[in-house]
Design a protein around this motif. Structure first.
Motif, mmCIF file in Angstrom:
data_model
loop_
_atom_site.group_PDB
_atom_site.id
_atom_site.type_symbol
_atom_site.label_atom_id
_atom_site.label_comp_id
_atom_site.label_asym_id
_atom_site.label_seq_id
_atom_site.Cartn_x
_atom_site.Cartn_y
_atom_site.Cartn_z
ATOM 1 N N LEU A 33 0.822 -1.215 0.000
ATOM 2 C CA LEU A 33 0.000 0.000 0.000
ATOM 3 C C LEU A 33 0.855 1.263 0.000
ATOM 4 O O LEU A 33 0.339 2.366 -0.189
ATOM 5 C CB LEU A 33 -0.931 0.001 1.213
ATOM 6 N N LYS A 34 2.167 1.101 0.246
ATOM 7 C CA LYS A 34 3.137 2.206 0.159
ATOM 8 C C LYS A 34 2.745 3.377 1.056
ATOM 9 O O LYS A 34 2.729 4.548 0.632
ATOM 10 C CB LYS A 34 3.285 2.672 -1.300
ATOM 11 N N LEU A 35 2.429 3.037 2.295
ATOM 12 C CA LEU A 35 2.006 4.040 3.263
ATOM 13 C C LEU A 35 3.177 4.485 4.130
ATOM 14 O O LEU A 35 3.848 3.643 4.727
ATOM 15 C CB LEU A 35 0.914 3.479 4.183
ATOM 16 N N ALA A 36 3.376 5.768 4.239
ATOM 17 C CA ALA A 36 4.350 6.302 5.185
ATOM 18 C C ALA A 36 3.718 6.357 6.566
ATOM 19 O O ALA A 36 2.489 6.470 6.693
ATOM 20 C CB ALA A 36 4.785 7.695 4.751
ATOM 21 N N PRO A 37 4.512 6.249 7.632
ATOM 22 C CA PRO A 37 3.960 6.406 8.981
ATOM 23 C C PRO A 37 3.189 7.721 9.092
ATOM 24 O O PRO A 37 3.582 8.738 8.523
ATOM 25 C CB PRO A 37 5.211 6.412 9.864
ATOM 26 N N GLY A 38 2.070 7.651 9.809
ATOM 27 C CA GLY A 38 1.221 8.824 9.955
ATOM 28 C C GLY A 38 0.087 8.885 8.956
ATOM 29 O O GLY A 38 -0.864 9.665 9.135
ATOM 30 N N LYS A 39 0.164 8.079 7.895
ATOM 31 C CA LYS A 39 -0.923 8.048 6.922
ATOM 32 C C LYS A 39 -2.137 7.329 7.518
ATOM 33 O O LYS A 39 -2.031 6.572 8.474
ATOM 34 C CB LYS A 39 -0.473 7.368 5.631
ATOM 35 N N ARG A 40 -3.297 7.544 6.904
ATOM 36 C CA ARG A 40 -4.572 7.117 7.489
ATOM 37 C C ARG A 40 -5.163 5.966 6.668
ATOM 38 O O ARG A 40 -5.386 6.106 5.463
ATOM 39 C CB ARG A 40 -5.526 8.308 7.523
ATOM 40 N N ILE A 41 -5.441 4.860 7.336
ATOM 41 C CA ILE A 41 -5.968 3.671 6.661
ATOM 42 C C ILE A 41 -7.352 3.344 7.191
ATOM 43 O O ILE A 41 -7.596 3.347 8.405
ATOM 44 C CB ILE A 41 -5.000 2.472 6.811
ATOM 45 N N LYS A 58 2.143 0.564 14.611
ATOM 46 C CA LYS A 58 3.128 0.792 13.550
ATOM 47 C C LYS A 58 3.224 2.262 13.160
ATOM 48 O O LYS A 58 3.975 2.617 12.252
ATOM 49 C CB LYS A 58 2.777 -0.038 12.311
ATOM 50 N N GLY A 59 2.441 3.113 13.845
ATOM 51 C CA GLY A 59 2.516 4.539 13.589
ATOM 52 C C GLY A 59 1.535 5.062 12.567
ATOM 53 O O GLY A 59 1.620 6.227 12.152
ATOM 54 N N PHE A 60 0.567 4.219 12.143
ATOM 55 C CA PHE A 60 -0.448 4.671 11.195
ATOM 56 C C PHE A 60 -1.653 5.227 11.945
ATOM 57 O O PHE A 60 -1.945 4.836 13.078
ATOM 58 C CB PHE A 60 -0.890 3.523 10.282
ATOM 59 N N GLN A 61 -2.372 6.132 11.295
ATOM 60 C CA GLN A 61 -3.672 6.574 11.774
ATOM 61 C C GLN A 61 -4.715 5.581 11.244
ATOM 62 O O GLN A 61 -4.729 5.281 10.053
ATOM 63 C CB GLN A 61 -3.981 7.981 11.255
ATOM 64 N N VAL A 62 -5.556 5.068 12.132
ATOM 65 C CA VAL A 62 -6.542 4.061 11.744
ATOM 66 C C VAL A 62 -7.942 4.641 11.906
ATOM 67 O O VAL A 62 -8.270 5.183 12.963
ATOM 68 C CB VAL A 62 -6.422 2.793 12.605
ATOM 69 N N VAL A 63 -8.745 4.529 10.864
ATOM 70 C CA VAL A 63 -10.146 4.921 10.960
ATOM 71 C C VAL A 63 -10.999 3.704 10.621
ATOM 72 O O VAL A 63 -10.758 3.014 9.627
ATOM 73 C CB VAL A 63 -10.484 6.117 10.032
ATOM 74 N N GLY A 64 -11.956 3.387 11.496
ATOM 75 C CA GLY A 64 -12.850 2.261 11.271
ATOM 76 C C GLY A 64 -14.286 2.730 11.189
ATOM 77 O O GLY A 64 -14.634 3.800 11.702
ATOM 78 N N ILE A 65 -15.110 1.941 10.543
ATOM 79 C CA ILE A 65 -16.554 2.172 10.519
ATOM 80 C C ILE A 65 -17.210 0.885 10.999
ATOM 81 O O ILE A 65 -16.916 -0.204 10.481
ATOM 82 C CB ILE A 65 -17.063 2.529 9.108
ATOM 83 N N GLU A 66 -18.079 0.996 11.995
ATOM 84 C CA GLU A 66 -18.692 -0.192 12.583
ATOM 85 C C GLU A 66 -20.117 0.119 13.046
ATOM 86 O O GLU A 66 -20.369 1.151 13.669
ATOM 87 C CB GLU A 66 -17.861 -0.699 13.766
ATOM 88 N N LEU A 67 -21.028 -0.789 12.745
ATOM 89 C CA LEU A 67 -22.435 -0.617 13.111
ATOM 90 C C LEU A 67 -22.667 -0.789 14.610
ATOM 91 O O LEU A 67 -23.457 -0.072 15.225
ATOM 92 C CB LEU A 67 -23.280 -1.628 12.333
ATOM 93 N N ASP A 118 -5.948 7.321 3.132
ATOM 94 C CA ASP A 118 -4.821 7.067 2.242
ATOM 95 C C ASP A 118 -4.757 5.630 1.744
ATOM 96 O O ASP A 118 -4.009 5.334 0.811
ATOM 97 C CB ASP A 118 -3.515 7.415 2.964
ATOM 98 N N ALA A 119 -5.510 4.718 2.376
ATOM 99 C CA ALA A 119 -5.559 3.316 1.957
ATOM 100 C C ALA A 119 -6.745 2.660 2.646
ATOM 101 O O ALA A 119 -7.292 3.178 3.623
ATOM 102 C CB ALA A 119 -4.268 2.582 2.313
ATOM 103 N N VAL A 120 -7.134 1.497 2.114
ATOM 104 C CA VAL A 120 -8.253 0.724 2.672
ATOM 105 C C VAL A 120 -7.812 -0.719 2.833
ATOM 106 O O VAL A 120 -7.164 -1.282 1.938
ATOM 107 C CB VAL A 120 -9.488 0.782 1.735
ATOM 108 N N PHE A 121 -8.161 -1.323 3.977
ATOM 109 C CA PHE A 121 -8.002 -2.769 4.146
ATOM 110 C C PHE A 121 -9.374 -3.368 4.392
ATOM 111 O O PHE A 121 -10.004 -3.123 5.418
ATOM 112 C CB PHE A 121 -7.066 -3.115 5.298
ATOM 113 N N ASP A 122 -9.850 -4.150 3.425
ATOM 114 C CA ASP A 122 -11.151 -4.817 3.506
ATOM 115 C C ASP A 122 -10.903 -6.298 3.743
ATOM 116 O O ASP A 122 -10.713 -7.070 2.809
ATOM 117 C CB ASP A 122 -11.937 -4.586 2.207
ATOM 118 N N ARG A 123 -10.877 -6.680 5.032
ATOM 119 C CA ARG A 123 -10.651 -8.081 5.382
ATOM 120 C C ARG A 123 -11.941 -8.892 5.339
ATOM 121 O O ARG A 123 -11.936 -10.057 4.972
ATOM 122 C CB ARG A 123 -10.028 -8.164 6.790
ATOM 123 N N GLY A 124 -13.060 -8.283 5.735
ATOM 124 C CA GLY A 124 -14.287 -9.058 5.797
ATOM 125 C C GLY A 124 -15.533 -8.243 5.534
ATOM 126 O O GLY A 124 -16.620 -8.624 5.963
#
Length: 213
Positions: A33-41, A58-67, A118-124
């Motif tokens: 995903l070529k993310l630098a630390p501080g980027k938002r996933i 790992k130093g990333f900003q994480v944003v989640g959406i959950e019902l 800056d990136a998305v991880f769709d695991r499920g």
């Protein structure tokens, strides 16, 4: 899949989809995903996944959406963190250092509320939804993230043998949802029938969705 289905899963602790460690596909392929630390996933439909604290560590900003608010309360309890909680329209925001969780209906989240991604991880996420909702999900996600690179995990099996979730999502369907916006690159395929106690073949596929040049 109505909201009550997921609320009941969390209420009754029927959360077989929850993994006891950071997802191996994320750990293995995050660098793509070529993310630098501080980027938002973004982790859509995130539950209380351990991917969140792992990415934050790992130093990333994480944003989640959950019902389910219960899932997010459990997430922060298990992290040992007391979040700041605020309300933005129909969405509740749980915030702590490096972690920002939006609690509410995924389809009620707009770009302004979500913020920069800056990136998305769709695991499920995609595989959690029946076919008509998958169309809506992919369309809304494309609106929210505008060709942001994604890692997507899908399963393929004979849908007549198991009702789902997780549902079977073919390469053809994935391309229908995303090929207009991305180049799709297959990364891995693994037989995972034992993961679901299934007596029939199930294959897990990992895809990298990259911005078209």
């Amino acid at each position: 899949m109505q909201s009550d289905f997921w609320f009941n899963c969390w209420k009754n602790n029927t959360i077989g989809f929850h993994e006891s460690e950071a997802n191996p596909n994320l750990v293995k392929h995050l660098d793509l995903l070529k993310l630098a630390p501080g980027k938002r996933i973004l982790l859509p439909l995130c539950g209380k996944t351990l991917d969140i604290p792992w990415l934050a560590s790992k130093g990333f900003q994480v944003v989640g959406i959950e019902l389910s608010e219960l899932a997010i309360q459990q997430l922060f309890d298990e992290m040992g963190v007391r979040p700041e909680v605020s309300t933005q329209g129909q969405i509740k925001r749980y915030h702590a250092e490096n972690v920002d969780i939006l609690v509410g209906d995924f389809f009620s989240v707009d770009k302004e509320t979500l913020g920069q991604v800056d990136a998305v991880f769709d695991r499920g996420s995609l595989v959690a939804l029946p076919v008509e909702m998958r169309k809506q999900y992919a369309s809304h996600l494309n609106t929210l993230v505008a060709r942001t690179p994604q890692l997507v995990v899908c399963y393929q099996y004979d849908q007549s043998l198991m009702s789902g979730p997780p549902f079977s999502v073919s390469e053809e369907e994935l391309r229908q949802h995303y090929a207009q916006h991305y180049n799709l690159r297959p990364l891995d395929s693994t037989k995972v029938s034992d993961k679901f106690s299934a007596a029939f073949p199930i294959t897990e596929y990992v895809w990298l969705l990259e911005r078209e040049n």
